[in-house]
Write a protein that holds these residues in place. Sequence first.
Motif, short mmCIF file in Angstrom:
data_model
loop_
_atom_site.label_atom_id
_atom_site.label_comp_id
_atom_site.label_asym_id
_atom_site.label_seq_id
_atom_site.Cartn_x
_atom_site.Cartn_y
_atom_site.Cartn_z
N LEU A 119 59.68 -76.51 -22.05
CA LEU A 119 58.30 -76.56 -22.52
C LEU A 119 57.56 -75.27 -22.15
O LEU A 119 56.80 -74.73 -22.96
N ALA A 120 57.80 -74.77 -20.93
CA ALA A 120 57.16 -73.53 -20.50
C ALA A 120 57.59 -72.37 -21.41
O ALA A 120 56.76 -71.53 -21.79
N VAL A 121 58.86 -72.34 -21.78
CA VAL A 121 59.34 -71.29 -22.69
C VAL A 121 58.64 -71.43 -24.05
O VAL A 121 58.21 -70.43 -24.65
N LYS A 122 58.50 -72.67 -24.53
CA LYS A 122 57.86 -72.87 -25.84
C LYS A 122 56.38 -72.46 -25.81
O LYS A 122 55.84 -71.93 -26.77
N ARG A 123 55.74 -72.69 -24.65
CA ARG A 123 54.34 -72.27 -24.50
C ARG A 123 54.25 -70.75 -24.52
O ARG A 123 53.36 -70.18 -25.15
N ALA A 124 55.18 -70.10 -23.80
CA ALA A 124 55.18 -68.62 -23.78
C ALA A 124 55.46 -68.09 -25.19
O ALA A 124 54.89 -67.07 -25.60
N TYR A 125 56.30 -68.79 -25.93
CA TYR A 125 56.62 -68.39 -27.31
C TYR A 125 55.34 -68.42 -28.17
O TYR A 125 55.06 -67.49 -28.92
N HIS A 126 54.55 -69.48 -28.03
CA HIS A 126 53.26 -69.57 -28.74
C HIS A 126 52.40 -68.35 -28.41
O HIS A 126 51.84 -67.71 -29.30
N ALA A 127 52.29 -68.07 -27.11
CA ALA A 127 51.39 -67.00 -26.66
C ALA A 127 51.86 -65.63 -27.18
O ALA A 127 51.05 -64.82 -27.61
N LEU A 128 53.18 -65.41 -27.18
CA LEU A 128 53.70 -64.10 -27.58
C LEU A 128 53.74 -63.91 -29.09
O LEU A 128 53.47 -62.83 -29.60
N TYR A 129 54.13 -64.97 -29.82
CA TYR A 129 54.43 -64.77 -31.24
C TYR A 129 53.46 -65.48 -32.18
O TYR A 129 53.63 -65.42 -33.40
#
Lengths: 316, 316
Positions: A119-129
């Motif tokens: 989930l943390a990776v998916k949140r970072a994905y939102h923020a980056l991309y």
Amino acid sequence: MATITTPQVIPSPAEDADALLKAFQGWGTDEQAVIAVLAHRDAAQRKQIRVAYEQNYNENLIQRLQSELSGDLERAMYHWVLDPVERQAMMANAATKCIHEDYPVIVEIACANSCAELLAVKRAYHALYKCSLEEDVAARATGNLCSLLLALVGTYRYDGDEVNDALAKSEAKILYESVTNGETNHREIIRIVGTRSKAQLNATFGWFKEEHGTSIIKALQLGADPTGYSHALRTAVRCISDANKYFVKVLRNAMHKSGTDEDSLTRVIVMHAEKDLKGIKDAFHKRASVALEQAIDRDTSGDYKSFLMALLGGGI
Amino acid sequence: MATITTPQVIPSPAEDADALLKAFQGWGTDEQAVIAVLAHRDAAQRKQIRVAYEQNYNENLIQRLQSELSGDLERAMYHWVLDPVERQAMMANAATKCIHEDYPVIVEIACANSCAELLAVKRAYHALYKCSLEEDVAARATGNLCSLLLALVGTYRYDGDEVNDALAKSEAKILYESVTNGETNHREIIRIVGTRSKAQLNATFGWFKEEHGTSIIKALQLGADPTGYSHALRTAVRCISDANKYFVKVLRNAMHKSGTDEDSLTRVIVMHAEKDLKGIKDAFHKRASVALEQAIDRDTSGDYKSFLMALLGGGI
């Protein structure tokens, strides 16, 4: 358990930034000095060094490292200096761009992480991309590979230990029938592997072996398919069954006689050095009858080798 | 905006618990007294009352309410007293058990919530049922309905406002071709509706209408199918396009000439009374040319009506 080591007295971020600047200056880069600092700092410390470097020298440390270093060391250091969660989001994003070859990276991120970590990776994905990992996977993969990857990255798996034995038994039967059937029932395989909890799946895989005398991984090898789907499925089952064992396999394949796959080697070492590389290292030694350090020593050279060795806990 | 009203001076949880106990005692239950307390307390206050009631009288308030009340009032009060997130998890779980009829509840929870709210519901689902919403949906739905519901509940959608206009245009074209094609391409429709961000989808639906002179919802009605899939898809598109408008439609259908659908009426009022029922009420008035209160007054009666009216902001 992590393998990296940090000094007993940690220099201030400003002192570390200064040491890095000195290593960059003059004729050629002092790679060993860069490794001596960065390989022995944890994620929070590396972040503080990035901030201090930018504040004091008005320059992005990651970009400077990329211009100062080269080859395998550059790629490894680039990934190492990143925040661990952002690093995984960036690796997942890169993998979506070449998804029919790089899908193992996505499977690893989906299956070897806990559901909170994913989930943390998916949140970072939102923020980056500014989009979701799911939509990039869905838009770029096709067929059964797409359905499998979407289930793996999408499902917010239950992460408790409870196991329903009757369900494990009945789904082991469904898996066996799906795998051995001439017309493999991918939908059911994807449903089970893609959504059940890891504890439940391990009970199911256990029943599979007990009832049919062969592991599901071996059974899955029976049905070859030209897309990456079968391989992705086996990767998922391996990561869920025993992630350490899976990464040992990746490392052994990366250091095969036919040549070294530095990208895979770097990925496993860098991604796990401050998480669980100790367990992978122990499993490697047991499986390969040689220490991981020895294998890496044989297969790599120069500053790249020094860096990997440092991440494995050597030289401080 | 919420519609419920709370008194200026809130009694202590112990006082409220005492008032409820008094309402339960003696000949018959004093339903109006129960409504006077519980319909005018927010989720945190209701929770404190449940705790105080259990501590002081060694009895579960929800179970006591279920034995004291009956019919539509009982069902509405039962859902109202629950924690809002747990309530949705319980409604989703109940819907998975009869998924080929009750899928609209799952679609509403997946699409009318923000992605953070949906995640909270999925967490509550783990805690309550020791499994994931995804695995229950995957195990109980079939065919395209299953693929659609899984994408809707699984995807951790990006929730930013950024829109890629070129993508919106190209995916509007894909949707149009998928919908109007004799052999509808469900995979592409599910991919787009199931994974893109709401802002992106609304841009895509806008282009669809601009290019083809008809809304995607109307276009989707062209292809009938016997499973719930088409209906679920339209429900998802409606919730994503304009959730208030969608709930107005649910309310109007629930209060149709042919009889009242109390379950749907209760669901919308109870689930939104302390969240966004004000917007739904305003949209209802505009669409139906009659206030929601008037429509409910005409279609319901007794204590059930009083309770709904109280949740709509009446009588304190």
